[in-house]
Design a protein around this motif. Structure first.
Motif, short mmCIF file in Angstrom:
data_model
loop_
_atom_site.label_atom_id
_atom_site.label_comp_id
_atom_site.label_asym_id
_atom_site.label_seq_id
_atom_site.Cartn_x
_atom_site.Cartn_y
_atom_site.Cartn_z
N LYS A 67 0.84 -1.21 0.00
CA LYS A 67 0.00 0.00 0.00
C LYS A 67 0.88 1.26 0.00
CE LYS A 67 -3.99 -2.19 2.21
NZ LYS A 67 -3.57 -3.54 1.87
N GLU A 68 1.99 1.19 0.70
CA GLU A 68 2.90 2.33 0.75
C GLU A 68 3.81 2.38 -0.47
OE1 GLU A 68 6.32 4.27 3.67
OE2 GLU A 68 5.14 2.57 4.38
N PHE A 69 4.15 1.22 -1.01
CA PHE A 69 5.06 1.12 -2.16
C PHE A 69 4.42 0.28 -3.27
CE2 PHE A 69 7.64 1.54 1.70
CZ PHE A 69 8.43 2.64 1.37
N PRO A 70 3.35 0.79 -3.87
CA PRO A 70 2.62 0.00 -4.86
C PRO A 70 3.41 -0.28 -6.13
CG PRO A 70 1.80 2.23 -4.83
CD PRO A 70 2.76 2.11 -3.68
N GLY A 71 4.49 0.42 -6.35
CA GLY A 71 5.30 0.22 -7.54
C GLY A 71 6.46 -0.73 -7.36
N SER A 72 6.54 -1.38 -6.21
CA SER A 72 7.66 -2.28 -5.92
C SER A 72 7.36 -3.69 -6.42
CB SER A 72 7.95 -2.32 -4.42
OG SER A 72 8.96 -3.28 -4.14
N PHE A 73 7.90 -4.02 -7.59
CA PHE A 73 7.64 -5.35 -8.13
C PHE A 73 8.26 -6.43 -7.25
CE2 PHE A 73 11.80 -4.79 -10.08
CZ PHE A 73 12.32 -6.07 -10.13
N VAL A 74 9.33 -6.11 -6.54
CA VAL A 74 9.95 -7.10 -5.65
C VAL A 74 8.98 -7.47 -4.52
CG1 VAL A 74 11.87 -7.54 -4.06
CG2 VAL A 74 12.28 -6.27 -6.18
N LEU A 75 8.35 -6.47 -3.92
CA LEU A 75 7.36 -6.75 -2.86
C LEU A 75 6.20 -7.58 -3.40
CD1 LEU A 75 6.89 -3.42 -0.84
CD2 LEU A 75 7.65 -5.64 0.02
N TRP A 76 5.68 -7.21 -4.56
CA TRP A 76 4.56 -7.95 -5.13
C TRP A 76 4.96 -9.39 -5.44
CZ3 TRP A 76 -0.22 -6.50 -4.63
CH2 TRP A 76 -0.53 -5.14 -4.49
N ASN A 77 6.20 -9.58 -5.90
CA ASN A 77 6.66 -10.93 -6.22
C ASN A 77 6.75 -11.79 -4.96
OD1 ASN A 77 7.56 -12.63 -8.47
ND2 ASN A 77 9.48 -12.73 -7.34
N VAL A 78 7.30 -11.23 -3.89
CA VAL A 78 7.39 -11.98 -2.63
C VAL A 78 5.99 -12.23 -2.07
CG1 VAL A 78 8.23 -11.90 -0.25
CG2 VAL A 78 9.70 -11.13 -2.09
N LEU A 79 5.10 -11.24 -2.19
CA LEU A 79 3.72 -11.42 -1.76
C LEU A 79 3.07 -12.57 -2.54
CD1 LEU A 79 1.22 -10.37 -0.13
CD2 LEU A 79 0.76 -8.90 -2.08
N GLY A 80 3.27 -12.59 -3.85
CA GLY A 80 2.71 -13.66 -4.68
C GLY A 80 3.25 -15.02 -4.29
N ALA A 81 4.55 -15.09 -4.05
CA ALA A 81 5.17 -16.37 -3.68
C ALA A 81 4.66 -16.85 -2.32
CB ALA A 81 6.69 -16.23 -3.68
N ALA A 82 4.53 -15.92 -1.37
CA ALA A 82 4.03 -16.30 -0.05
C ALA A 82 2.56 -16.73 -0.14
CB ALA A 82 4.19 -15.13 0.93
N ALA A 83 1.77 -16.03 -0.94
CA ALA A 83 0.37 -16.39 -1.11
C ALA A 83 0.26 -17.79 -1.74
CB ALA A 83 -0.35 -15.35 -1.98
N ALA A 84 1.11 -18.08 -2.72
CA ALA A 84 1.10 -19.40 -3.35
C ALA A 84 1.46 -20.48 -2.33
CB ALA A 84 2.05 -19.43 -4.54
N GLN A 85 2.43 -20.20 -1.47
CA GLN A 85 2.83 -21.16 -0.44
C GLN A 85 1.69 -21.45 0.53
OE1 GLN A 85 5.62 -23.02 0.02
NE2 GLN A 85 6.36 -22.27 -1.96
N GLN A 86 0.85 -20.45 0.76
CA GLN A 86 -0.28 -20.62 1.67
C GLN A 86 -1.55 -21.06 0.93
OE1 GLN A 86 1.81 -20.53 4.60
NE2 GLN A 86 -0.29 -20.24 5.26
N GLU A 87 -1.40 -21.37 -0.35
CA GLU A 87 -2.51 -21.80 -1.21
C GLU A 87 -3.60 -20.76 -1.33
OE1 GLU A 87 -3.72 -25.87 -0.82
OE2 GLU A 87 -1.66 -26.51 -0.36
N LEU A 88 -3.22 -19.50 -1.24
CA LEU A 88 -4.11 -18.37 -1.52
C LEU A 88 -3.88 -18.02 -3.00
CD1 LEU A 88 -3.34 -16.34 1.72
CD2 LEU A 88 -5.39 -17.71 1.25
N LEU A 89 -4.40 -18.87 -3.86
CA LEU A 89 -4.00 -18.83 -5.27
C LEU A 89 -4.54 -17.63 -6.02
CD1 LEU A 89 -4.11 -22.66 -5.98
CD2 LEU A 89 -2.19 -21.24 -5.19
N ASP A 90 -5.73 -17.16 -5.72
CA ASP A 90 -6.24 -15.95 -6.38
C ASP A 90 -5.37 -14.74 -6.01
OD1 ASP A 90 -8.29 -17.29 -7.68
OD2 ASP A 90 -9.78 -16.83 -6.15
N LYS A 91 -4.98 -14.69 -4.74
CA LYS A 91 -4.12 -13.59 -4.29
C LYS A 91 -2.75 -13.69 -4.97
CE LYS A 91 -2.60 -11.39 0.00
NZ LYS A 91 -3.61 -10.39 0.34
N ALA A 92 -2.24 -14.91 -5.13
CA ALA A 92 -0.96 -15.11 -5.81
C ALA A 92 -1.05 -14.66 -7.27
CB ALA A 92 -0.53 -16.57 -5.72
N ILE A 93 -2.13 -15.04 -7.95
CA ILE A 93 -2.31 -14.64 -9.35
C ILE A 93 -2.35 -13.13 -9.46
CG2 ILE A 93 -4.00 -14.60 -11.25
CD1 ILE A 93 -4.62 -17.57 -10.50
#
Length: 170
Positions: A67-93
């Motif tokens: 929310k503070e750094f919406p342009g950080s692709f690194v943050l979004w990538n880590v968020l996607g990977a963590a969401a995938a690990q937790q099987e939050l697949l829509d969030k990962a996508i």
């Protein structure tokens, strides 16, 4: 001379407005892109939490930081990977799609998106994501392998064989 100037000016002025409009829309969509990344120590901490398997903590912190750094692709990538690990697949996508918009030449994000699409049985979308990764990085063995696996699931044996051959050749 003058006719070329008139042609160029009349041809490109409408496109300038279109490009400005697109830039404005993207700015509204993604917020303050001027703040691209949090400080390196914050990014390193999030990545370390991920590497240590603290996926829920990564999700909590990355949700706040994006929310503070919406342009950080690194943050979004880590968020996607963590969401995938937790099987939050829509969030990962959603997160990996955001990465591909913020950094379209980041082949790993396209590959990651393909992995999650495969998990939710969106095989055609997975193929497209892997092919996008390979357009960016043609010698990406993991994307070739993943593409081969999807072709196998679809019983496209020739495509699978070609993808696997490429995967082991790099």
């Amino acid at each position: 001379g003058r006719s070329v100037e008139i042609f160029e000016r009349n041809t490109w002025e409408p496109w300038d407005d279109v490009f400005r409009s697109i830039a404005d829309d993207l700015s509204k969509l993604f917020g303050g892109l001027g703040k691209r990344n949090p400080p390196n120590e914050v990014l390193n901490r999030i990545v370390n939490l991920f590497n240590e398997g603290h996926f829920l903590q990564v999700l909590e912190e990355a949700d706040i930081l994006t929310k503070e750094f919406p342009g950080s692709f690194v943050l979004w990538n880590v968020l996607g990977a963590a969401a995938a690990q937790q099987e939050l697949l829509d969030k990962a996508i959603d997160a990996f799609k955001r990465v591909t918009v913020l950094n379209p030449n980041y082949a790993e994000a396209h590959n990651n998106l393909g992995v999650v699409y495969k998990q939710v049985d969106r095989l055609d979308d997975a193929i497209l994501a892997y092919e996008n990764a390979l357009l960016i990085s043609p010698k990406y063995p993991e994307a070739h392998n993943n593409l081969g696996n999807v072709f196998l699931l679809q019983n496209k044996l020739e495509g699978a064989l070609n993808a696997f051959k490429k995967a082991i050749s790099y």
